[in-house]
Design an enzyme around this catalytic site. Sequence first.
Site, PDB file in Angstrom:
ATOM      1  N   PRO A  30      -0.864 -15.867 -37.515  1.00 58.21           N
ATOM      2  CA  PRO A  30       0.135 -15.899 -36.441  1.00 58.21           C
ATOM      3  C   PRO A  30      -0.454 -16.633 -35.247  1.00 58.21           C
ATOM      4  CG  PRO A  30      -0.945 -13.743 -36.518  1.00 58.21           C
ATOM      5  CD  PRO A  30      -1.485 -14.539 -37.675  1.00 58.21           C
ATOM      6  N   MET A  31       0.313 -17.530 -34.645  1.00 61.09           N
ATOM      7  CA  MET A  31      -0.183 -18.242 -33.462  1.00 61.09           C
ATOM      8  C   MET A  31       0.957 -18.392 -32.465  1.00 61.09           C
ATOM      9  SD  MET A  31      -2.726 -21.020 -35.196  1.00 61.09           S
ATOM     10  CE  MET A  31      -3.577 -21.437 -33.707  1.00 61.09           C
ATOM     11  N   GLU A  32       0.898 -17.589 -31.429  1.00 63.46           N
ATOM     12  CA  GLU A  32       1.966 -17.565 -30.432  1.00 63.46           C
ATOM     13  C   GLU A  32       2.185 -18.947 -29.821  1.00 63.46           C
ATOM     14  OE1 GLU A  32       1.169 -16.001 -26.675  1.00 63.46           O
ATOM     15  OE2 GLU A  32       3.255 -15.578 -26.204  1.00 63.46           O
ATOM     16  N   GLN A  91       5.035  -9.625 -37.134  1.00 61.69           N
ATOM     17  CA  GLN A  91       3.963  -9.021 -36.336  1.00 61.69           C
ATOM     18  C   GLN A  91       4.502  -8.382 -35.060  1.00 61.69           C
ATOM     19  OE1 GLN A  91       0.731 -10.980 -33.892  1.00 61.69           O
ATOM     20  NE2 GLN A  91      -0.547 -10.281 -35.599  1.00 61.69           N
ATOM     21  N   CYS A 121      -4.893  -9.497 -29.593  1.00 63.96           N
ATOM     22  CA  CYS A 121      -4.514 -10.453 -28.542  1.00 63.96           C
ATOM     23  C   CYS A 121      -5.363 -10.237 -27.288  1.00 63.96           C
ATOM     24  CB  CYS A 121      -3.026 -10.300 -28.218  1.00 63.96           C
ATOM     25  SG  CYS A 121      -2.508 -11.424 -26.902  1.00 63.96           S
ATOM     26  N   LYS A 162      -4.135  -6.423 -37.755  1.00 65.12           N
ATOM     27  CA  LYS A 162      -4.984  -7.588 -37.488  1.00 65.12           C
ATOM     28  C   LYS A 162      -5.862  -7.248 -36.292  1.00 65.12           C
ATOM     29  CE  LYS A 162      -4.838 -12.630 -36.972  1.00 65.12           C
ATOM     30  NZ  LYS A 162      -5.149 -12.867 -35.565  1.00 65.12           N
ATOM     31  N   ASN A 222     -10.885 -13.981 -41.358  1.00 70.42           N
ATOM     32  CA  ASN A 222     -10.234 -14.989 -40.508  1.00 70.42           C
ATOM     33  C   ASN A 222     -11.203 -15.485 -39.434  1.00 70.42           C
ATOM     34  OD1 ASN A 222      -8.324 -14.738 -37.581  1.00 70.42           O
ATOM     35  ND2 ASN A 222      -7.979 -16.407 -39.015  1.00 70.42           N
ATOM     36  N   GLY A 223     -11.090 -16.790 -39.180  1.00 67.57           N
ATOM     37  CA  GLY A 223     -11.857 -17.396 -38.093  1.00 67.57           C
ATOM     38  C   GLY A 223     -12.686 -18.569 -38.552  1.00 67.57           C
ATOM     39  N   ARG A 247      -5.879 -22.369 -36.727  1.00 66.89           N
ATOM     40  CA  ARG A 247      -5.930 -23.709 -36.131  1.00 66.89           C
ATOM     41  C   ARG A 247      -6.106 -24.807 -37.163  1.00 66.89           C
ATOM     42  NH1 ARG A 247     -10.498 -21.933 -32.125  1.00 66.89           N
ATOM     43  NH2 ARG A 247     -10.978 -20.837 -34.062  1.00 66.89           N
TER      44      ARG A 247
HETATM   45  C1  FMN Z   1      -2.724 -20.502 -29.511  1.00 70.33           C
HETATM   46  C2  FMN Z   1      -3.047 -19.274 -30.316  1.00 70.33           C
HETATM   47  C3  FMN Z   1      -2.091 -18.281 -30.455  1.00 70.33           C
HETATM   48  C4  FMN Z   1      -2.381 -17.124 -31.189  1.00 70.33           C
HETATM   49  N1  FMN Z   1      -1.412 -16.154 -31.335  1.00 70.33           N
HETATM   50  C5  FMN Z   1      -1.671 -15.047 -32.082  1.00 70.33           C
HETATM   51  C6  FMN Z   1      -0.656 -14.076 -32.327  1.00 70.33           C
HETATM   52  O1  FMN Z   1       0.505 -14.200 -31.907  1.00 70.33           O
HETATM   53  N2  FMN Z   1      -1.004 -12.987 -33.057  1.00 70.33           N
HETATM   54  C7  FMN Z   1      -2.271 -12.804 -33.567  1.00 70.33           C
HETATM   55  O2  FMN Z   1      -2.532 -11.795 -34.221  1.00 70.33           O
HETATM   56  N3  FMN Z   1      -3.225 -13.742 -33.387  1.00 70.33           N
HETATM   57  C8  FMN Z   1      -2.953 -14.843 -32.669  1.00 70.33           C
HETATM   58  N4  FMN Z   1      -3.918 -15.798 -32.529  1.00 70.33           N
HETATM   59  C9  FMN Z   1      -5.203 -15.676 -33.254  1.00 70.33           C
HETATM   60  C10 FMN Z   1      -5.113 -16.372 -34.625  1.00 70.33           C
HETATM   61  O3  FMN Z   1      -4.184 -15.707 -35.454  1.00 70.33           O
HETATM   62  C11 FMN Z   1      -6.488 -16.375 -35.337  1.00 70.33           C
HETATM   63  O4  FMN Z   1      -6.918 -15.051 -35.470  1.00 70.33           O
HETATM   64  C12 FMN Z   1      -7.526 -17.172 -34.575  1.00 70.33           C
HETATM   65  O5  FMN Z   1      -7.012 -18.417 -34.129  1.00 70.33           O
HETATM   66  C13 FMN Z   1      -8.766 -17.443 -35.452  1.00 70.33           C
HETATM   67  O6  FMN Z   1      -8.416 -18.123 -36.632  1.00 70.33           O
HETATM   68  P1  FMN Z   1      -8.634 -19.722 -36.812  1.00 70.33           P
HETATM   69  O7  FMN Z   1     -10.075 -20.007 -36.473  1.00 70.33           O
HETATM   70  O8  FMN Z   1      -8.295 -19.990 -38.237  1.00 70.33           O
HETATM   71  O9  FMN Z   1      -7.708 -20.393 -35.827  1.00 70.33           O
HETATM   72  C14 FMN Z   1      -3.653 -16.958 -31.793  1.00 70.33           C
HETATM   73  C15 FMN Z   1      -4.599 -17.984 -31.654  1.00 70.33           C
HETATM   74  C16 FMN Z   1      -4.329 -19.130 -30.936  1.00 70.33           C
HETATM   75  C17 FMN Z   1      -5.374 -20.205 -30.804  1.00 70.33           C
END
Ligand code: FMN
Length: 353
Positions: A30-32, A91, A121, A162, A222-223, A247
């Site tokens: 999820p990415m807001e 979510q 968050c 999460k 994740n990450g 990302r």
């Molecule tokens: C711009 C942005 C928005 C995000 N929004 C959410 C969200 O709405 N809910 C959530 O659980 N995590 C959110 N995250 C975290 C991501 O889901 C993820 O855990 C984090 O980016 C690490 O994973 P990655 O390295 O694959 O990006 C957000 C991350 C970013 C960068």
Amino acid sequence: MTTAKSGRVPDELERLVGAHRSRPLLALAPMEGISDAIVRDLLSGLGGMDFCVTEFIRVTDRPVPKKVLLRECPELKFGGRTTAGVPVMLQLLGSDPENVGQSAARAVELGAVGIDLNFGCPARRVNGHHGGAALLTQLDRLRTIVETTRAYCPAGVPVSAKIRLGWENPEDVLDIARAAEDGGASWLTIHGRTKVQMYKPRAQWSWIRQAAARVKIPVIANGDIFTPDDLSACQKETQLHLFMIGRGAFRTPNAFRWMSGLDARPWNVHQSLDLIEIFVARVQADEATSDGGRVALGRLKGWIRALCDASPHISPLFHTVKRTVHLQAALECLKAFRSMPESFLNLGQPTAP
Ligand SMILES: Cc1cc2nc3c(=O)[nH]c(=O)nc-3n(C[C@H](O)[C@H](O)[C@H](O)COP(=O)(O)O)c2cc1C
């Protein structure tokens, strides 16, 4: 229960994502502000993705109205799946167990296939109301939120959590994972950073492994998974078979195809821009965002910025597009960029970050 460590997709997840597969399970994070329904539809339609999660939907002092749930997760109208049939976990982010639970019940009534609870968050306005990562320091409340949500959801509807490694101390993840499990979470997704670390230092996958060893429920790592090599390294370090990618899906739009072995390599810039152009057209066509192209322009800039992380040679495009104030002008920049000779553009494959 079969375990994530055995290489099999565990039962409850298997019910959600369908038949067992030999490759690792891959979910879209999820990415807001980024991973909205249009993105989920486009990326899941490419293949290689097992499930996705909506951006967080905030629960305040009352259950979320149905119209908000439908707006944030339009897939509810289609059985909680994207057009390609990929399940969408909805979510919720909130600190009041009853309101979160009742919101979950409404979502399920509307067709949600599962509920994911956000305990990660780091935004100040969210943490100030004891939501998101703030709950990592209030384990009784975290457990109660999971428990109450579970109680409001019919049997068979998964409720996942999460989390991050903790607020400040990564070793706290061990107790946090246990609290979520005790509350009845179906599985856990662990972002390998603390709240204080936000998104910067490298994700600490070793803590994910240790947390997974502490619980019986499946754990999704994740990450910082951007390439198949990262995926293998994470798999090796965590000994897990379940992964979530955020990302990376924007840096390399065919990330799920690439990491699942459907594609041998990442897309080149032209292929990525083709998809982004379709995305922009869909954002524009979306009635909810018919605002003269302002939203579409912002999203276009954001996505091109993300592409630059994997393909630094296209940063001149970003620097031109970034200065535009009208969508049409930005699209003209794109067209001009794409008409340049390939030798000039150095349109090789993206580099690994
Ligand atoms: C711009 C942005 C928005 C995000 N929004 C959410 C969200 O709405 N809910 C959530 O659980 N995590 C959110 N995250 C975290 C991501 O889901 C993820 O855990 C984090 O980016 C690490 O994973 P990655 O390295 O694959 O990006 C957000 C991350 C970013 C960068």
